[in-house]
Structure formats: C-alpha cells, structure tokens
Design a protein around this motif. Sequence first.
Motif, PDB file in Angstrom:
ATOM      1  N   VAL A   1      79.413  -3.886  26.560  1.00 64.71           N
ATOM      2  CA  VAL A   1      80.323  -2.936  27.202  1.00 64.71           C
ATOM      3  C   VAL A   1      80.646  -1.820  26.220  1.00 64.71           C
ATOM      4  CG1 VAL A   1      82.534  -2.598  28.355  1.00 64.71           C
ATOM      5  CG2 VAL A   1      81.398  -4.803  28.528  1.00 64.71           C
ATOM      6  N   LEU A   2      80.611  -0.597  26.711  1.00 61.00           N
ATOM      7  CA  LEU A   2      81.055   0.569  25.940  1.00 61.00           C
ATOM      8  C   LEU A   2      82.298   1.111  26.637  1.00 61.00           C
ATOM      9  CD1 LEU A   2      80.512   2.679  23.679  1.00 61.00           C
ATOM     10  CD2 LEU A   2      79.232   3.984  25.385  1.00 61.00           C
ATOM     11  N   PHE A   3      83.430   1.111  25.936  1.00 60.63           N
ATOM     12  CA  PHE A   3      84.679   1.649  26.466  1.00 60.63           C
ATOM     13  C   PHE A   3      84.788   3.106  26.024  1.00 60.63           C
ATOM     14  CE2 PHE A   3      85.340  -2.881  25.766  1.00 60.63           C
ATOM     15  CZ  PHE A   3      85.891  -3.293  26.968  1.00 60.63           C
ATOM     16  N   VAL A   4      84.860   4.030  26.958  1.00 60.93           N
ATOM     17  CA  VAL A   4      84.968   5.452  26.645  1.00 60.93           C
ATOM     18  C   VAL A   4      86.379   5.913  27.007  1.00 60.93           C
ATOM     19  CG1 VAL A   4      84.101   7.771  27.121  1.00 60.93           C
ATOM     20  CG2 VAL A   4      82.511   5.831  27.079  1.00 60.93           C
ATOM     21  N   ILE A   5      87.128   6.355  26.006  1.00 63.12           N
ATOM     22  CA  ILE A   5      88.501   6.830  26.206  1.00 63.12           C
ATOM     23  C   ILE A   5      88.494   8.347  26.131  1.00 63.12           C
ATOM     24  CG2 ILE A   5      90.887   6.722  25.397  1.00 63.12           C
ATOM     25  CD1 ILE A   5      89.695   3.994  26.294  1.00 63.12           C
ATOM     26  N   GLU A   6      88.941   8.992  27.200  1.00 68.83           N
ATOM     27  CA  GLU A   6      89.034  10.450  27.251  1.00 68.83           C
ATOM     28  C   GLU A   6      90.501  10.823  27.038  1.00 68.83           C
ATOM     29  OE1 GLU A   6      85.636  11.560  30.433  1.00 68.83           O
ATOM     30  OE2 GLU A   6      87.222  10.243  31.167  1.00 68.83           O
TER      31      GLU A   6
ATOM     32  N   SER B   1      70.232  -7.024  30.134  1.00 65.82           N
ATOM     33  CA  SER B   1      69.440  -5.853  29.752  1.00 65.82           C
ATOM     34  C   SER B   1      70.210  -4.550  29.881  1.00 65.82           C
ATOM     35  CB  SER B   1      68.180  -5.780  30.618  1.00 65.82           C
ATOM     36  OG  SER B   1      68.533  -5.627  31.981  1.00 65.82           O
ATOM     37  N   HIS B   2      71.216  -4.506  30.759  1.00 63.71           N
ATOM     38  CA  HIS B   2      71.922  -3.242  30.952  1.00 63.71           C
ATOM     39  C   HIS B   2      73.242  -3.224  30.178  1.00 63.71           C
ATOM     40  CE1 HIS B   2      74.069  -5.600  34.021  1.00 63.71           C
ATOM     41  NE2 HIS B   2      75.040  -4.725  33.864  1.00 63.71           N
ATOM     42  N   ILE B   3      73.763  -2.034  29.996  1.00 66.02           N
ATOM     43  CA  ILE B   3      75.039  -1.852  29.309  1.00 66.02           C
ATOM     44  C   ILE B   3      76.035  -1.305  30.314  1.00 66.02           C
ATOM     45  CG2 ILE B   3      76.236  -0.522  27.522  1.00 66.02           C
ATOM     46  CD1 ILE B   3      73.381  -0.564  26.102  1.00 66.02           C
ATOM     47  N   THR B   4      77.216  -1.893  30.339  1.00 69.86           N
ATOM     48  CA  THR B   4      78.263  -1.430  31.237  1.00 69.86           C
ATOM     49  C   THR B   4      79.148  -0.444  30.481  1.00 69.86           C
ATOM     50  OG1 THR B   4      78.248  -3.562  32.374  1.00 69.86           O
ATOM     51  CG2 THR B   4      80.172  -2.156  32.714  1.00 69.86           C
ATOM     52  N   VAL B   5      79.458   0.686  31.118  1.00 66.29           N
ATOM     53  CA  VAL B   5      80.312   1.698  30.499  1.00 66.29           C
ATOM     54  C   VAL B   5      81.585   1.814  31.320  1.00 66.29           C
ATOM     55  CG1 VAL B   5      80.492   4.093  29.749  1.00 66.29           C
ATOM     56  CG2 VAL B   5      78.266   2.952  29.719  1.00 66.29           C
ATOM     57  N   ALA B   6      82.735   1.717  30.642  1.00 67.93           N
ATOM     58  CA  ALA B   6      84.034   1.847  31.300  1.00 67.93           C
ATOM     59  C   ALA B   6      84.710   3.109  30.788  1.00 67.93           C
ATOM     60  CB  ALA B   6      84.910   0.636  30.983  1.00 67.93           C
ATOM     61  N   PHE B   7      85.108   3.989  31.709  1.00 65.20           N
ATOM     62  CA  PHE B   7      85.796   5.224  31.340  1.00 65.20           C
ATOM     63  C   PHE B   7      87.278   5.089  31.656  1.00 65.20           C
ATOM     64  CE2 PHE B   7      81.475   6.617  31.843  1.00 65.20           C
ATOM     65  CZ  PHE B   7      81.318   7.602  30.890  1.00 65.20           C
ATOM     66  N   GLY B   8      88.130   5.623  30.775  1.00 64.94           N
ATOM     67  CA  GLY B   8      89.565   5.635  31.035  1.00 64.94           C
ATOM     68  C   GLY B   8      90.228   6.735  30.237  1.00 64.94           C
ATOM     69  N   GLY B   9      91.366   7.189  30.723  1.00 60.03           N
ATOM     70  CA  GLY B   9      92.142   8.183  29.985  1.00 60.03           C
ATOM     71  C   GLY B   9      92.938   7.523  28.877  1.00 60.03           C
ATOM     72  N   ASP B  10      93.620   8.325  28.068  1.00 55.19           N
ATOM     73  CA  ASP B  10      94.370   7.763  26.945  1.00 55.19           C
ATOM     74  C   ASP B  10      95.496   6.841  27.402  1.00 55.19           C
ATOM     75  OD1 ASP B  10      96.839  10.084  26.630  1.00 55.19           O
ATOM     76  OD2 ASP B  10      94.940  10.751  27.469  1.00 55.19           O
ATOM     77  N   ALA B  11      96.015   7.023  28.615  1.00 53.50           N
ATOM     78  CA  ALA B  11      97.091   6.155  29.104  1.00 53.50           C
ATOM     79  C   ALA B  11      96.607   4.724  29.306  1.00 53.50           C
ATOM     80  CB  ALA B  11      97.668   6.705  30.394  1.00 53.50           C
TER      81      ALA B  11
END
Length: 194
Positions: free
Chosen positions: A69-74, A38-48
């Motif tokens: 999973v949602l991968f968020v690249i900053e 039911s839940h969504i996992t979000v992973a944050f990471g920099g461009d490296a």
Amino acid sequence: MHLHDESAGFMGTSAIVGSSVSLAVGNAYAARLSGDDSHITVAFGGDAVLETGQFWESLNFAMLHKLRVLFVIEDNGLSTATPKGKRPPYALPTVGMRWTWPEPDAVKSVFAFTRNQLEYILPAVVEFKTRRFHEHVGMARLPEFETYPDGDPVKLAYRAAVDHLAFGEINEVLGDIEREADWRIAEAFARAEA
C-alpha cells in the motif's frame, strides 16, 4: 466524490474523512489472502486524514502485515475551511517522504521517488505540500484563490514537454491531448445536462 470503476482497479471514494484509507488497506489485504500480491494499492487523502484514528489503525495494520500500500497525503493546510493552526497537531510517520512544490522538475522527481518506494519499501507514506485552487462549497473565497500559482507542477511539466519537442510534434502530441480532454469534458457536461 463518489466515483468508482472496478474495471480500472479504482475501488472508490467516500465523503467520510479517512475512510478510503481503510478501504485501500482492505483491498491490499484481500489481494494478499487471494494469493495475488502483484498489484499495489494507492490510498489518497488530505492532510485532515492524519487527524483520524482510522488512518493510524490502517497504517499500523498495513505495516504489521507488510501490505503493498502507498498512502498519498495531499497537504493543502485546510480541512474544509479550517486552517492547520486551528486543528490538532500531528506528526507524519517516518515511513514516508515529503515533497514540496513548486519544484522545477517535480513530475520527474515524484515519478522516480515513487518508483523506488514501490520497488523496495512498502507500505509507504508520501506527503505532497500543495494548495487548493478553489474554495470548498459554501466557503468564503480566500485571496490565494484569485491567482493560479506559477509553480503548478502540471504547468511545469507541460513547459518541459514543449521544450523537448520539435514544433511539429508539439502541435501533434500536446494538441491532440488538449483536444481529447476538451472533447471528454464537453461530452460529460452534455450527458449530465441530458
């Protein structure tokens, strides 16, 4: 850097570049195995993070098992102090979408896009073009750190809120938010110093 709060669903961070990505995939896979998708996992990471094998293996595993999973690249163009031009090139996977700010309605646009991604397409990768506001510890101060950008999405969202609220509501709503934030910061400093 090493924060976590399982009660809020925040599973933690790590100083190792890319490691939080595989932790997020593991969390999503554990949810799948336990029967709770039911839940969504979000992973944050920099461009490296895109320069690590860990990111690509994690993305591959998430795609193979269709994990939520949602991968968020900053992407601020820096890996600690090394600019992109001095690092290995990479290509962002086509399962994602890129945002570049400043954009006048960035907060609403990102919210709408992310909601759509979470509803229909998972796993997904979203890349945000951003910039660092302060130097990394021990790094020489760069000229761009001297000015705060006018296109900061937080400032733009604040201005949009002010434009849509009556004067009395501005003081009540936004003033309360600012006072609460100031109080929490002061409390955290007092605790740390004690």
